[in-house]
Write a protein that holds these residues in place. Structure first.
Motif, PDB file in Angstrom:
ATOM      1  N   ASP A  57       0.833  -1.207   0.000  1.00  0.00           N
ATOM      2  CA  ASP A  57       0.000   0.000   0.000  1.00  0.00           C
ATOM      3  C   ASP A  57       0.865   1.252   0.000  1.00  0.00           C
ATOM      4  O   ASP A  57       0.597   2.219  -0.714  1.00  0.00           O
ATOM      5  N   ALA A  58       1.923   1.239   0.827  1.00  0.00           N
ATOM      6  CA  ALA A  58       2.789   2.413   0.924  1.00  0.00           C
ATOM      7  C   ALA A  58       3.519   2.664  -0.396  1.00  0.00           C
ATOM      8  O   ALA A  58       3.490   3.768  -0.943  1.00  0.00           O
ATOM      9  N   LEU A  59       4.157   1.611  -0.926  1.00  0.00           N
ATOM     10  CA  LEU A  59       4.971   1.776  -2.141  1.00  0.00           C
ATOM     11  C   LEU A  59       4.114   2.103  -3.362  1.00  0.00           C
ATOM     12  O   LEU A  59       4.565   2.792  -4.279  1.00  0.00           O
ATOM     13  N   ALA A  60       2.882   1.564  -3.380  1.00  0.00           N
ATOM     14  CA  ALA A  60       2.016   1.774  -4.540  1.00  0.00           C
ATOM     15  C   ALA A  60       1.067   2.953  -4.319  1.00  0.00           C
ATOM     16  O   ALA A  60       0.071   3.090  -5.012  1.00  0.00           O
ATOM     17  N   ASP A  61       1.380   3.792  -3.333  1.00  0.00           N
ATOM     18  CA  ASP A  61       0.569   4.987  -3.118  1.00  0.00           C
ATOM     19  C   ASP A  61       0.930   6.044  -4.164  1.00  0.00           C
ATOM     20  O   ASP A  61       2.078   6.124  -4.617  1.00  0.00           O
ATOM     21  N   LEU A  79      14.339   6.697  -0.632  1.00  0.00           N
ATOM     22  CA  LEU A  79      14.597   7.144   0.745  1.00  0.00           C
ATOM     23  C   LEU A  79      13.771   6.343   1.745  1.00  0.00           C
ATOM     24  O   LEU A  79      14.245   5.975   2.815  1.00  0.00           O
ATOM     25  N   TYR A  80      12.526   6.107   1.355  1.00  0.00           N
ATOM     26  CA  TYR A  80      11.651   5.297   2.204  1.00  0.00           C
ATOM     27  C   TYR A  80      12.268   3.911   2.434  1.00  0.00           C
ATOM     28  O   TYR A  80      12.330   3.403   3.554  1.00  0.00           O
ATOM     29  N   LEU A  81      12.783   3.321   1.352  1.00  0.00           N
ATOM     30  CA  LEU A  81      13.354   1.973   1.453  1.00  0.00           C
ATOM     31  C   LEU A  81      14.672   1.985   2.228  1.00  0.00           C
ATOM     32  O   LEU A  81      14.979   1.050   2.969  1.00  0.00           O
ATOM     33  N   LEU A  82      15.443   3.056   2.061  1.00  0.00           N
ATOM     34  CA  LEU A  82      16.670   3.203   2.849  1.00  0.00           C
ATOM     35  C   LEU A  82      16.344   3.141   4.336  1.00  0.00           C
ATOM     36  O   LEU A  82      17.008   2.445   5.108  1.00  0.00           O
ATOM     37  N   PHE A  85      15.698  -0.362   5.437  1.00  0.00           N
ATOM     38  CA  PHE A  85      16.947  -1.136   5.598  1.00  0.00           C
ATOM     39  C   PHE A  85      17.646  -0.731   6.900  1.00  0.00           C
ATOM     40  O   PHE A  85      18.196  -1.574   7.609  1.00  0.00           O
ATOM     41  N   GLN A  86      17.624   0.552   7.195  1.00  0.00           N
ATOM     42  CA  GLN A  86      18.282   1.018   8.427  1.00  0.00           C
ATOM     43  C   GLN A  86      17.565   0.480   9.663  1.00  0.00           C
ATOM     44  O   GLN A  86      18.209   0.054  10.617  1.00  0.00           O
ATOM     45  N   LYS A  87      16.228   0.503   9.613  1.00  0.00           N
ATOM     46  CA  LYS A  87      15.464  -0.004  10.751  1.00  0.00           C
ATOM     47  C   LYS A  87      15.776  -1.472  11.014  1.00  0.00           C
ATOM     48  O   LYS A  87      15.737  -1.951  12.141  1.00  0.00           O
ATOM     49  N   LEU A  88      16.058  -2.203   9.941  1.00  0.00           N
ATOM     50  CA  LEU A  88      16.343  -3.633  10.082  1.00  0.00           C
ATOM     51  C   LEU A  88      17.801  -3.891  10.457  1.00  0.00           C
ATOM     52  O   LEU A  88      18.220  -5.038  10.582  1.00  0.00           O
ATOM     53  N   ASN A  89      18.571  -2.810  10.611  1.00  0.00           N
ATOM     54  CA  ASN A  89      19.988  -2.965  10.946  1.00  0.00           C
ATOM     55  C   ASN A  89      20.745  -3.828   9.954  1.00  0.00           C
ATOM     56  O   ASN A  89      21.604  -4.620  10.334  1.00  0.00           O
ATOM     57  N   LEU A  90      20.412  -3.697   8.690  1.00  0.00           N
ATOM     58  CA  LEU A  90      21.226  -4.371   7.679  1.00  0.00           C
ATOM     59  C   LEU A  90      22.557  -3.641   7.581  1.00  0.00           C
ATOM     60  O   LEU A  90      22.674  -2.471   7.979  1.00  0.00           O
ATOM     61  N   VAL A  91      23.559  -4.310   7.049  1.00  0.00           N
ATOM     62  CA  VAL A  91      24.866  -3.683   6.854  1.00  0.00           C
ATOM     63  C   VAL A  91      24.894  -3.098   5.445  1.00  0.00           C
ATOM     64  O   VAL A  91      24.549  -3.787   4.477  1.00  0.00           O
ATOM     65  N   GLY A  92      25.254  -1.847   5.332  1.00  0.00           N
ATOM     66  CA  GLY A  92      25.303  -1.205   4.019  1.00  0.00           C
ATOM     67  C   GLY A  92      26.229  -1.963   3.081  1.00  0.00           C
ATOM     68  O   GLY A  92      27.342  -2.324   3.454  1.00  0.00           O
ATOM     69  N   GLY A 106      20.692  10.213 -11.476  1.00  0.00           N
ATOM     70  CA  GLY A 106      19.935  10.198 -10.231  1.00  0.00           C
ATOM     71  C   GLY A 106      19.284   8.862  -9.919  1.00  0.00           C
ATOM     72  O   GLY A 106      18.378   8.788  -9.097  1.00  0.00           O
ATOM     73  N   TYR A 107      19.713   7.806 -10.579  1.00  0.00           N
ATOM     74  CA  TYR A 107      19.192   6.481 -10.272  1.00  0.00           C
ATOM     75  C   TYR A 107      19.993   5.924  -9.100  1.00  0.00           C
ATOM     76  O   TYR A 107      21.166   6.219  -8.939  1.00  0.00           O
ATOM     77  N   ARG A 108      19.365   5.088  -8.295  1.00  0.00           N
ATOM     78  CA  ARG A 108      20.133   4.461  -7.213  1.00  0.00           C
ATOM     79  C   ARG A 108      19.624   3.072  -6.834  1.00  0.00           C
ATOM     80  O   ARG A 108      18.443   2.859  -6.611  1.00  0.00           O
ATOM     81  N   ASN A 109      20.570   2.128  -6.809  1.00  0.00           N
ATOM     82  CA  ASN A 109      20.310   0.820  -6.213  1.00  0.00           C
ATOM     83  C   ASN A 109      20.464   0.946  -4.710  1.00  0.00           C
ATOM     84  O   ASN A 109      21.208   1.804  -4.228  1.00  0.00           O
ATOM     85  N   ILE A 110      19.778   0.080  -3.973  1.00  0.00           N
ATOM     86  CA  ILE A 110      19.880   0.084  -2.512  1.00  0.00           C
ATOM     87  C   ILE A 110      20.295  -1.321  -2.082  1.00  0.00           C
ATOM     88  O   ILE A 110      19.616  -2.300  -2.421  1.00  0.00           O
ATOM     89  N   LEU A 111      21.437  -1.412  -1.369  1.00  0.00           N
ATOM     90  CA  LEU A 111      21.996  -2.727  -1.055  1.00  0.00           C
ATOM     91  C   LEU A 111      22.289  -2.855   0.431  1.00  0.00           C
ATOM     92  O   LEU A 111      22.974  -2.010   1.018  1.00  0.00           O
TER      93      LEU A 111
END
Ligand SMILES: [Zn+2]
Length: 536
Positions: A57-61, A79-82, A85-92, A106-111
């Motif tokens: 719902d959030a992403l398809a808003d 930014l939302y997805l970043l 990832f931060q909330k989940l304490n993943l390692v960048g 201005g494209y960006r992958n998030i890993l």
């Protein structure tokens, strides 16, 4: 296509949405059920339809304006997805230990990464990928129209992105991380031609040789009753079997497709010689149209796919050894699948008579004798009642069919004939060799230790037990086998009844082949028959 009025309105909504996120005003479900914290099952069951719905719902808003790569909506989604990832304490795992890998305009992958727990295997990586971009307001190249309206891409690919977030949460909540490392990659620019995944394969943020398998989530939101498509199982040995063994909890119908297309982010990895798997719920009329919206998502279906994916990836991340890339997959197609699964031509009946299956009290009454059949060359006649075969009384259709299949070539049938005072003995030379189980099979180089059924003889124990063409045999009497010879010796040395572990469309079941020759008619639990007449 740019629509300033529309655009301003959605900008306001975007601000309000981000503000709500920051203040925690949106009512987000708790991440784990209390009471089952810290087990693998709890991690798996933390993937729920509710939480997937929340993300989709959030992403398809409309606030994200269709997440076009490099657009304000796409950047905001990033930014939302970043934050997730931060909330989940993943390692960048992007550039310089950050989460982002910027590229193009201005494209960006998030890993993000979860390091493995095994000192050796943690160097190996299972990559879970999903593209988070969509086509924005659409263009003639990217949209099936109408253009100029927000294309929310709820299925394509908010569904896969949400699935990835839920998987990341589930793997993070394990008491011990898996032995192998898991890399979570949210790709940008997929809709422009797989730009994000191609960019990463060309300029990886860590040694790409470490990546042992890519699990690509793209469009998992529209699960249909017919089942879930699975692509990529031919890219390493044993993947189909591994998925099916992990499908026992969900018990989904799985449609294994051998086609490998340049249509999603698995492809740059596949051309690089890395195995992949991709669940996919299929194309639909809303594909790349503004109508691909959240209310059309099958949320319980996404939950099932998410949980199955967790089980499969968990196993891949834990196994002692993973199979290498199978380069023969490059040459395979649905045509090769057809050839590999092609049934054998049915063999002629061994006897060639038909009888009335509703009139069996006093033998089986012959109502037809096939031309050019062994029966036609014998002294049998229409109207004869078959009462014994090689001295064994005929008490049922099941028995007689199996007895004819198993009988030696030179066989004696005893019949009652109108007008004859005594029963007559008729000798017949049956066609072909005696048959015990009634199956023939073919090996599959991609699935060692598994065979494909390419013949099921009507009337045989296999047919009576309900086996079908293209069923896969995984085990016999609970024992695995390695090749066709081993299966053959198991099959010929084991007395009936025999237990088989059978896979049909991704579902496993245990099937018992009955001993039809030594069982009373009532004991035979057969597959349903429609026809009034039976034949052999
Ligand atoms: Zn798409």
């Amino acid at each position: 296509m740019f629509k300033p009025v529309y655009h301003l309105r959605t900008r306001h909504r975007l601000l309000a949405f981000l503000l709500a996120l920051a203040t925690g005003a949106l009512n987000r479900p708790a991440p784990l059920e209390s009471g089952e914290l810290g087990t693998v099952a709890a991690a798996r069951n933390s993937i729920t339809a509710d939480q997937l719905k929340w993300h989709i719902d959030a992403l398809a808003d409309d606030t994200f304006e269709g997440r076009g790569a490099g657009t304000p909506g796409g950047r905001a989604a990033g930014l939302y997805l970043l934050k997730e990832f931060q909330k989940l304490n993943l390692v960048g795992a992007g550039n310089d230990g950050q989460f982002f890998q910027d590229f193009h305009r201005g494209y960006r992958n998030i890993l993000g990464m979860i390091h493995g727990s095994d000192p050796e295997l943690k160097n190996e990586i299972i990559l879970i990928g999903a593209h988070y971009d969509h086509v924005g307001y659409g263009s003639s190249r990217t949209s099936n129209g109408p253009l100029g309206r927000i294309h929310n891409g709820a299925d394509d690919n908010a569904s896969g992105t949400a699935g990835l977030l839920e998987l990341a949460k589930a793997f993070r909540s394990l008491p011990t991380p898996t032995r192998r490392s898991i890399l979570f990659a949210l790709w940008d620019g997929e809709e422009q031609g797989l730009l994000g995944s191609k960019h990463w394969v060309e300029t990886p943020t860590l040694d790409i040789k470490r990546v042992k398998l890519v699990y690509n989530l793209d469009m998992i939101g529209r699960l249909q009753p017919a089942g879930l498509e699975i692509y990529g199982t031919r890219t390493a040995q044993g993947l189909r079997r591994l998925i099916c063994h992990n499908n026992t909890l969900e018990n989904l119908s799985l449609l294994f497709n051998w086609k490998i297309q340049n249509n999603s982010d698995h492809y740059p990895f596949f051309t690089h010689g890395i195995p992949f798997l991709m669940p996919h719920t299929g194309l639909h009329p809303d594909y790349h149209r503004p109508s691909d919206d959240s209310h059309k998502i099958n949320f319980p279906g996404v939950e099932q796919i998410g949980r199955l994916s967790f089980d499969v990836i968990y196993q891949l991340a834990e196994l002692d050894e993973l199979a290498n890339f199978r380069s023969a997959a490059r040459q395979e197609s649905p045509r090769s699948q057809q050839r590999r699964e092609r049934p054998l031509k049915p063999l002629p009946a061994r006897l060639g008579v038909m009888w009335n299956r509703h009139d069996t009290t006093n033998g089986l009454k012959i109502i037809r004798i096939n031309s050019r059949s062994p029966a036609r060359r014998s002294a049998l006649r229409i109207g004869d009642r078959l009462i014994s075969i090689n001295g064994q009384a005929i008490d049922s259709t099941h028995f007689f069919q199996a007895a004819v299949l198993a009988a030696p070539q030179q066989t004696t049938l005893r019949v009652l004939r109108d007008g004859a005072e005594q029963p007559l003995d008729v000798s017949v030379t049956l066609a072909g060799k005696p048959v015990r189980l009634g199956i023939s099979w073919r090996m599959d180089p991609s699935e060692p230790g598994t065979v494909i059924l390419i013949m099921v003889r009507p009337g045989s124990p296999a047919a009576t037990a309900g086996l079908k063409l293209r069923d896969r045999i995984y085990k016999i009497n609970h024992q695995p086998f390695h090749d066709s010879d081993e299966l053959l010796s198991l099959v010929t040395s084991s007395p009936l009844p025999i237990q088989l572990l059978v896979e049909r469309n991704g579902k496993l079941s245990s099937v018992e082949l009955p001993d039809l020759l030594n069982q009373s008619a009532e004991q035979v639990k057969s597959a349903p028959h429609d026809a009034a007449d039976a034949a052999e």
